[in-house]
Design a protein around this motif. Sequence first.
Motif, PDB file in Angstrom:
ATOM      1  N   VAL A  60       0.846  -1.205   0.000  1.00  0.00           N
ATOM      2  CA  VAL A  60       0.000   0.000   0.000  1.00  0.00           C
ATOM      3  C   VAL A  60       0.875   1.245   0.000  1.00  0.00           C
ATOM      4  O   VAL A  60       0.646   2.195  -0.764  1.00  0.00           O
ATOM      5  N   ARG A  61       1.892   1.235   0.849  1.00  0.00           N
ATOM      6  CA  ARG A  61       2.772   2.397   0.971  1.00  0.00           C
ATOM      7  C   ARG A  61       3.434   2.726  -0.379  1.00  0.00           C
ATOM      8  O   ARG A  61       3.488   3.873  -0.820  1.00  0.00           O
ATOM      9  N   LYS A  63       2.466   2.018  -3.438  1.00  0.00           N
ATOM     10  CA  LYS A  63       1.527   2.524  -4.433  1.00  0.00           C
ATOM     11  C   LYS A  63       1.119   3.971  -4.149  1.00  0.00           C
ATOM     12  O   LYS A  63       0.960   4.781  -5.073  1.00  0.00           O
ATOM     13  N   VAL A  64       0.946   4.294  -2.864  1.00  0.00           N
ATOM     14  CA  VAL A  64       0.587   5.676  -2.513  1.00  0.00           C
ATOM     15  C   VAL A  64       1.754   6.617  -2.825  1.00  0.00           C
ATOM     16  O   VAL A  64       1.555   7.716  -3.364  1.00  0.00           O
ATOM     17  N   LEU A  85       0.595   1.239   8.424  1.00  0.00           N
ATOM     18  CA  LEU A  85      -0.491   0.887   7.511  1.00  0.00           C
ATOM     19  C   LEU A  85      -0.846  -0.591   7.638  1.00  0.00           C
ATOM     20  O   LEU A  85      -0.957  -1.320   6.654  1.00  0.00           O
ATOM     21  N   ILE A  87      -2.737  -4.048   7.953  1.00  0.00           N
ATOM     22  CA  ILE A  87      -3.977  -4.601   7.423  1.00  0.00           C
ATOM     23  C   ILE A  87      -4.391  -5.738   8.338  1.00  0.00           C
ATOM     24  O   ILE A  87      -3.661  -6.721   8.510  1.00  0.00           O
TER      25      ILE A  87
END
Length: 379
Positions: A60-61, A63-64, A85, A87
């Motif tokens: 996630v990190r 891609k952001v 972050l 999950i």
Amino acid sequence: DLFPLAVIGGGIGGGAAVLRAAQNMMRTVWIRGDRATARASRVKYVYNIDNMIGIHPDIVRGKVLELLQGEEHAAARAVVENAHLHIGTQDIVDNVVERVRGEFAGTVTEIEDKAVSARREGEVFVIETGAGATVKSRALLLSTGVMDEQPSIKMRTKAGKVIDDIRWIYPYANNETFLYCVICEGHLTREASTVVFGAGETAAQIGILFHERYGIPVAILTNGERFEAAEKTRALLGGYGIRAFESRVVEILDGDGEGPRGTSLRGFRLEDGTTVPARFAMIAMGLHRVYNDLARQLGAELDARDGPDEGKRHVLVEAATSETSVPGLFAVGDMTRRRGTSPSYKQIYTAQEYAVRAVNTIDLRQRRARREKAVPRNG
């Protein structure tokens, strides 16, 4: 309405089954439970999934951060780079709910209530909820889970009152300093002293495993119970320097790290005055409850190897289909055990696999029935 499928359970197994059913365009009713069942579920207490490929904060990190190129986003990049972050299981279930509502509107009917009874009327399952709703389905899938036995800690409040309760462990369980699954979380202990809560062979074997695998200091806390293990196990514990402490735990020693209570741990103080250092605690006290009430009401076979208490017996299922001994009744997740001698891993990925197996089995049977109607047999 008579639904082709009813799913009972608002956790990983139930969510995986509902998503697969929706993707198969199978009209499904999802009885997710109420606040009380949610509190009694493992899904509330796994906030960081760390043992599955594809589910990791850095995905996630990364891609952001790709979206935050340029000097104008420097401050935002710094926030993302330092953010936690994680999950967790609740995040996964919440995402299933969002996807079902957004991508498959009209396919899944949600009921946020507890299923309190289930029976069969011919080939139809009839489920009653706590609020008095009646649901009927041709197939029924249960994923109602289990709850672990928790250590009760006899701690003193700031006002001087002694309260003997499991509530003291909640901040640590919710912040992954108290652990529950060797496969899911055991690797977190690899550089840290660890205690294992338990008084039997299972706790001893987990302590041995941690020492052999990670080379860490390990102790066993029985929390007032008598320690019982096989003679060979005791000898191995002695050889590894793993000691079992039988005194009650009277204080959890919070760690020195930054953050709220529970985010770090430095050990335990026992009633006899002993201090046992630890950065992690693994709970290995067995199951407090298998939520098999509905399966029992429907006459499903339970695993007698779990002992005389039916409330702690797993529901037996077929490995290929997740079907119980009751035709059309399926069960997945931690509440089940597959027939035979192979181990049943209590993991997110196994719950998802067997949920998909069950739903696809139901789908195949219902499509075969439609084929027979479409092309009647001669004579």
